[in-house]
Design a protein around this motif. Structure first.
Motif, PDB file in Angstrom:
ATOM      1  N   LYS A  63     -13.319   5.754  26.977  1.00 22.45           N
ATOM      2  CA  LYS A  63     -12.460   6.863  26.580  1.00 22.45           C
ATOM      3  C   LYS A  63     -12.597   7.183  25.096  1.00 22.45           C
ATOM      4  O   LYS A  63     -12.026   8.151  24.613  1.00 22.45           O
ATOM      5  CB  LYS A  63     -10.998   6.544  26.905  1.00 22.45           C
ATOM      6  CG  LYS A  63     -10.711   6.432  28.399  1.00 22.45           C
ATOM      7  CD  LYS A  63      -9.252   6.143  28.665  1.00 22.45           C
ATOM      8  CE  LYS A  63      -8.963   6.037  30.172  1.00 22.45           C
ATOM      9  NZ  LYS A  63      -7.546   5.735  30.455  1.00 22.45           N
ATOM     10  N   THR A  64     -13.356   6.379  24.385  1.00 26.35           N
ATOM     11  CA  THR A  64     -13.483   6.582  22.939  1.00 26.35           C
ATOM     12  C   THR A  64     -14.905   6.885  22.489  1.00 26.35           C
ATOM     13  O   THR A  64     -15.111   7.383  21.395  1.00 26.35           O
ATOM     14  CB  THR A  64     -12.992   5.329  22.180  1.00 26.35           C
ATOM     15  OG1 THR A  64     -13.747   4.195  22.615  1.00 26.35           O
ATOM     16  CG2 THR A  64     -11.512   5.093  22.444  1.00 26.35           C
ATOM     17  N   ASP A 124     -25.375  -8.346  27.203  1.00 29.26           N
ATOM     18  CA  ASP A 124     -25.895  -7.778  25.958  1.00 29.26           C
ATOM     19  C   ASP A 124     -25.074  -6.553  25.529  1.00 29.26           C
ATOM     20  O   ASP A 124     -24.771  -6.371  24.348  1.00 29.26           O
ATOM     21  CB  ASP A 124     -27.363  -7.386  26.135  1.00 29.26           C
ATOM     22  CG  ASP A 124     -27.973  -6.853  24.852  1.00 29.26           C
ATOM     23  OD1 ASP A 124     -28.090  -7.627  23.888  1.00 29.26           O
ATOM     24  OD2 ASP A 124     -28.299  -5.646  24.803  1.00 29.26           O
ATOM     25  N   LEU A 125     -24.697  -5.709  26.501  1.00 29.35           N
ATOM     26  CA  LEU A 125     -23.873  -4.536  26.204  1.00 29.35           C
ATOM     27  C   LEU A 125     -22.538  -4.947  25.612  1.00 29.35           C
ATOM     28  O   LEU A 125     -22.090  -4.410  24.589  1.00 29.35           O
ATOM     29  CB  LEU A 125     -23.663  -3.700  27.475  1.00 29.35           C
ATOM     30  CG  LEU A 125     -22.661  -2.539  27.357  1.00 29.35           C
ATOM     31  CD1 LEU A 125     -23.136  -1.512  26.333  1.00 29.35           C
ATOM     32  CD2 LEU A 125     -22.439  -1.883  28.716  1.00 29.35           C
ATOM     33  N   VAL A 126     -21.876  -5.909  26.241  1.00 27.43           N
ATOM     34  CA  VAL A 126     -20.568  -6.367  25.761  1.00 27.43           C
ATOM     35  C   VAL A 126     -20.684  -6.923  24.343  1.00 27.43           C
ATOM     36  O   VAL A 126     -19.849  -6.638  23.468  1.00 27.43           O
ATOM     37  CB  VAL A 126     -19.985  -7.425  26.723  1.00 27.43           C
ATOM     38  CG1 VAL A 126     -18.743  -8.092  26.109  1.00 27.43           C
ATOM     39  CG2 VAL A 126     -19.635  -6.785  28.063  1.00 27.43           C
ATOM     40  N   ALA A 127     -21.733  -7.660  24.095  1.00 27.86           N
ATOM     41  CA  ALA A 127     -21.920  -8.252  22.766  1.00 27.86           C
ATOM     42  C   ALA A 127     -22.112  -7.174  21.699  1.00 27.86           C
ATOM     43  O   ALA A 127     -21.534  -7.252  20.599  1.00 27.86           O
ATOM     44  CB  ALA A 127     -23.111  -9.202  22.781  1.00 27.86           C
ATOM     45  N   ARG A 163     -19.633  -3.923  17.144  1.00 22.60           N
ATOM     46  CA  ARG A 163     -19.318  -2.645  16.502  1.00 22.60           C
ATOM     47  C   ARG A 163     -17.823  -2.326  16.531  1.00 22.60           C
ATOM     48  O   ARG A 163     -17.401  -1.263  16.080  1.00 22.60           O
ATOM     49  CB  ARG A 163     -20.065  -1.498  17.202  1.00 22.60           C
ATOM     50  CG  ARG A 163     -21.570  -1.547  17.014  1.00 22.60           C
ATOM     51  CD  ARG A 163     -22.163  -0.234  17.454  1.00 22.60           C
ATOM     52  NE  ARG A 163     -23.611  -0.186  17.306  1.00 22.60           N
ATOM     53  CZ  ARG A 163     -24.333   0.933  17.339  1.00 22.60           C
ATOM     54  NH1 ARG A 163     -23.714   2.083  17.502  1.00 22.60           N
ATOM     55  NH2 ARG A 163     -25.630   0.896  17.204  1.00 22.60           N
ATOM     56  N   GLY A 164     -17.046  -3.208  17.120  1.00 21.55           N
ATOM     57  CA  GLY A 164     -15.609  -2.967  17.218  1.00 21.55           C
ATOM     58  C   GLY A 164     -15.252  -1.910  18.234  1.00 21.55           C
ATOM     59  O   GLY A 164     -14.217  -1.251  18.126  1.00 21.55           O
ATOM     60  N   LEU A 165     -16.099  -1.726  19.254  1.00 27.17           N
ATOM     61  CA  LEU A 165     -15.878  -0.687  20.258  1.00 27.17           C
ATOM     62  C   LEU A 165     -15.507  -1.247  21.625  1.00 27.17           C
ATOM     63  O   LEU A 165     -15.366  -0.485  22.589  1.00 27.17           O
ATOM     64  CB  LEU A 165     -17.151   0.170  20.405  1.00 27.17           C
ATOM     65  CG  LEU A 165     -17.617   0.910  19.146  1.00 27.17           C
ATOM     66  CD1 LEU A 165     -18.972   1.578  19.394  1.00 27.17           C
ATOM     67  CD2 LEU A 165     -16.588   1.950  18.729  1.00 27.17           C
ATOM     68  N   LEU A 166     -15.326  -2.537  21.719  1.00 23.92           N
ATOM     69  CA  LEU A 166     -15.106  -3.144  23.030  1.00 23.92           C
ATOM     70  C   LEU A 166     -13.792  -2.712  23.654  1.00 23.92           C
ATOM     71  O   LEU A 166     -13.689  -2.578  24.878  1.00 23.92           O
ATOM     72  CB  LEU A 166     -15.159  -4.676  22.907  1.00 23.92           C
ATOM     73  CG  LEU A 166     -15.168  -5.459  24.222  1.00 23.92           C
ATOM     74  CD1 LEU A 166     -16.354  -5.032  25.095  1.00 23.92           C
ATOM     75  CD2 LEU A 166     -15.222  -6.962  23.959  1.00 23.92           C
ATOM     76  N   ASP A 167     -12.755  -2.480  22.819  1.00 20.64           N
ATOM     77  CA  ASP A 167     -11.446  -2.110  23.371  1.00 20.64           C
ATOM     78  C   ASP A 167     -11.496  -0.794  24.143  1.00 20.64           C
ATOM     79  O   ASP A 167     -10.690  -0.573  25.052  1.00 20.64           O
ATOM     80  CB  ASP A 167     -10.418  -1.995  22.240  1.00 20.64           C
ATOM     81  CG  ASP A 167     -10.038  -3.363  21.676  1.00 20.64           C
ATOM     82  OD1 ASP A 167     -10.335  -4.372  22.350  1.00 20.64           O
ATOM     83  OD2 ASP A 167      -9.470  -3.408  20.567  1.00 20.64           O
ATOM     84  N   GLY A 168     -12.429   0.099  23.787  1.00 16.01           N
ATOM     85  CA  GLY A 168     -12.517   1.387  24.481  1.00 16.01           C
ATOM     86  C   GLY A 168     -13.263   1.317  25.792  1.00 16.01           C
ATOM     87  O   GLY A 168     -13.280   2.288  26.555  1.00 16.01           O
TER      88      GLY A 168
END
Length: 706
Positions: free
Chosen positions: A531-532, A558-561, A566-571
């Protein structure tokens, strides 16, 4: 009543007529008289007396009965009172020459609004304000109520100009080109009468055989499209649309939106309406000449007659480049040509009579070629050789044209400007050009009109969709205040609208991704949905060609890491596991919204090259079935869909249906501001178009008002 009181008035009052020379009030009155207006002319001036030998009335109220048209040449501050007086006198037509309205700012705009309200309340029609005037060259009318420099030349053109000064300039140039017009309307600020009013009036007017438009804006695109689509089937409409700006494009975030800059919407509107668009005055005049002097051809087969091989070859190149055919001249025609042409001449198309060709060879050759049943149009090229005079050849061509009016005949005279100056003082019945490319372009315009007339009307189909599901997805996103739908939501909307999407499932964990892949079947594609973050490729959110479970698990981790770094995991909402469609052909389609013209459908070559190669085209929604076909065939990559280079032919009916379905979505739900399907893959296996990725942007406030 449309424009009868303005263009065919019984009598005209010039309010603001003047005795001062070189003023509009003086020149306009003189023009009415000099051109021989057949009705009564009544000057109005507060001083009364006599002007140009005519009795001048001190006010509109003193005018005799029977005046249909009042031409206002007074200060803007007096216009409203003058309109009141015209109403009291029963005058129904107004041409407001006066400036000082919306073109001057807010105060002038308010005055123009009040003027229009009064005109509408009184049941009048008004041309202007801030305009050049009107003309009708019909011998029973002979109305020249404008202040252009030249007296008008009678012809078959209905001409509308939004710019007064430019309109006057065009009239002067048309006169030099010996191209006349039937009626002219300078609409100025187009407060009341606009291009659409004139189109409708001229639709069944026998004096007007073609319509020229100079436009800077199209206030009501929907109405213009409705009228022009119908009228262009009856007579050619040729437009010079200025103002090719990029309004609204800079804010676009999708590929479709970013490629919709400039005047894509206006261009799409004109194409869908059958209007021939020219981008320069030179091209406008060239097209006006050919429509004034040639019939619409029966086909696209062109024959070229020349006295020089080089120009004939260049003309052949131009004919083919413009999508027409070189006519296959019959053996019978070749035999007739050999009877009188020298042995060195070529009787193939282009027919080269060689440089020594006398005037008689021009006559016989052109007549023989015109008679060939395989020939639809003829281009005749002249270069000055051996004392043969250009004007003699031109006169011979015009005599042939008079004897054989059924086929288009154009001349290319590579000679001095003196020749074209001489033509401007003659009655010309054949269009003459200096260069063969210009003549080929003119023949192309005739052929365009032929194809448009033959084109089926087209219908906007009603396609079955799951409207409840579609709206539920939009409302859920809007309730969260989101402008961007997630990839999953975007694909679900397309699925609900009947667009074929690839088999897929949403996974929220590594194990869930593996289970979905087992159902879908390897190889698969994994795409993050967030969503972000809207552009997934920027963060490595798209992984393709995953062949087995081990690869899938490795790619997921690898994607999750990377997102966490980048600080984008919450989105991250999850990952979309999709069947991997095997395709070497990636298309793009979508929706972009123009601030004035509304939603447009885009189609073209997709993938990573979409914004580099820009092989895309646009049409306004809603699309007809014919619009969808035209849209597909207007891009170069259509050859890949037709099976070029050994590709499996695309299911063209399914591609058309995809365009029609997103067009329906755009037309029904104006809150959808942008949509990208990129790529729309064409399956190598059976040619089916499949939406693999999608992005949709909405206006959440508009959704919540539903």
């Amino acid at each position: 009543m449309l424009l009868e009181h303005i263009l065919k008035p019984r009598a005209v009052a010039v309010v603001g007529a003047s005795t001062r020379p070189h003023t509009i009030g003086s020149d306009l009155l003189k023009r009415l008289m000099e051109y021989g207006y057949k009705g009564g002319i009544y000057p109005v001036n507060p001083k009364g007396g006599e002007i140009e030998g005519l009795t001048a009335y001190k006010s509109v109220d003193e005018l005799p009965a029977g005046v249909d048209l009042a031409v206002l040449v007074v200060n803007a501050k007096f216009v409203l009172d003058t309109v009141d007086a015209c109403h009291r006198k029963g005058i129904k037509g107004l041409v407001v020459i006066s400036a000082g309205f919306k073109e001057t700012g807010a105060e002038g705009a308010a005055l123009e609004k009040a003027l229009l309200e009064r005109v509408r309340a009184y049941g009048m029609r008004m041309v202007g304000p801030n305009c050049l005037g009107v003309v009708n060259t019909n011998p029973d009318v002979r109305l020249d109520a404008c202040f252009a420099e030249s007296l008008p030349v009678a012809g078959d053109i209905g001409f509308v100009s939004q710019s007064g000064a430019l309109g006057g300039g065009i009239l002067n140039i048309l006169k030099d080109l010996n191209v006349g017009f039937a009626q002219f309307v300078s609409i100025g600020n187009q407060a009341d009468v606009n291009a659409e009013t004139a189109l409708e009036y001229w639709e069944n007017d026998p004096d007007v055989k073609q319509i020229l438009l100079y436009m800077e804006s199209i206030p009501n695109p929907e109405n213009f499209r409705r009228l022009a689509t119908r009228i262009s089937k009856k007579k050619p409409i040729v437009a010079l649309k200025a103002g090719r700006s990029a309004a609204g494009a800079s804010a676009a975030s999708s590929h479709t939106g970013s490629l919709a800059g400039g005047d894509r919407a206006a261009d799409a509107l004109l194409k869908q309406s059958g209007v021939i668009r020219e981008l320069s005055l030179c091209d406008l005049f060239a097209t006006a000449k050919v429509f004034s002097n040639c019939p619409i051809p029966k086909g696209d087969r062109v024959a070229i007659v020349t006295n020089s091989g080089g120009p004939g070859i260049m003309a052949t190149d131009a004919v083919c480049e413009y999508g027409m055919q070189m006519a296959p001249i019959t053996d019978e025609t070749k035999a007739k040509l050999r009877e009188f042409l020298p042995a060195a001449a070529s009787v193939k198309n282009p027919v080269d009579m060689i440089a020594s060709a006398p005037l008689e060879h021009y006559r016989k050759t052109v007549e023989t070629v015109l008679a060939d049943p395989n020939v639809d149009m003829v281009m005749v090229i002249y270069l000055p050789f051996l004392g043969l005079k250009d004007i003699d050849v031109a006169k011979a061509l015009m005599e042939i044209r008079e004897a054989h009016p059924e086929k288009p005949l154009v001349g290319v005279f590579m000679t001095t400007n003196e020749f074209f100056t001489t033509l401007s003082n003659m009655k010309v019945t054949v269009p003459f050009y200096m260069y063969s490319e210009d003549a080929a372009d003119a023949l192309r315009r005739l052929n365009d009109q032929r194809l448009w007339i033959a084109r089926p009307e087209g219908v906007v189909p009603e396609l079955a969709v799951d409207e409840v599901r579609t709206l539920a997805i939009f409302k859920a996103a809007a309730a969260e205040g989101r402008r961007e739908l997630t990839t999953r939501e975007s694909l679900d909307v397309l699925d609900a609208c009947g667009v074929r999407i690839c088999r897929s499932g949403m996974a929220h964990s590594e194990d869930e991704a593996v289970k979905i892949a087992e159902t879908t079947g390897y190889p698969v594609v994994m795409k993050m949905t967030s969503k972000t973050t809207s552009h997934k490729t920027d963060v490595g959110g798209v992984r393709v060609g995953i062949a087995n479970e081990a690869e899938l698990r490795a790619e997921y981790r690898d994607l999750v890491a990377k997102l966490e770094a980048r600080g984008l995991l919450d989105g991250l909402e999850g990952v979309l596991i999709q069947e991997m469609v095997k395709s070497k052909r990636e298309l793009v389609t979508g929706i972009a919204t123009d601030p004035q013209f509304g939603p447009m459908v885009m189609f073209g070559l997709g993938g990573v090259f979409v914004e580099v190669l820009k092989d895309v085209a646009f049409r306004l929604a809603p699309l007809t079935d014919q619009d969808a076909k035209d849209l597909i065939h207007s891009v170069k990559c259509v050859k890949l869909l037709e099976g070029a280079r050994g590709f499996t032919p695309a299911q063209m009916d399914k591609v058309e249906e995809t365009l029609l379905r997103i067009s329906q979505l755009a037309a029904r739900h104006r809150f959808v501001k942008e949509l990208d399907i990129n790529p729309l893959m064409v399956s190598d296996r059976d040619g089916e178009p499949i939406a693999v990725d999608a992005r949709i942007a909405i206006d959440p406030e508009a959704v919540l008002k539903l």
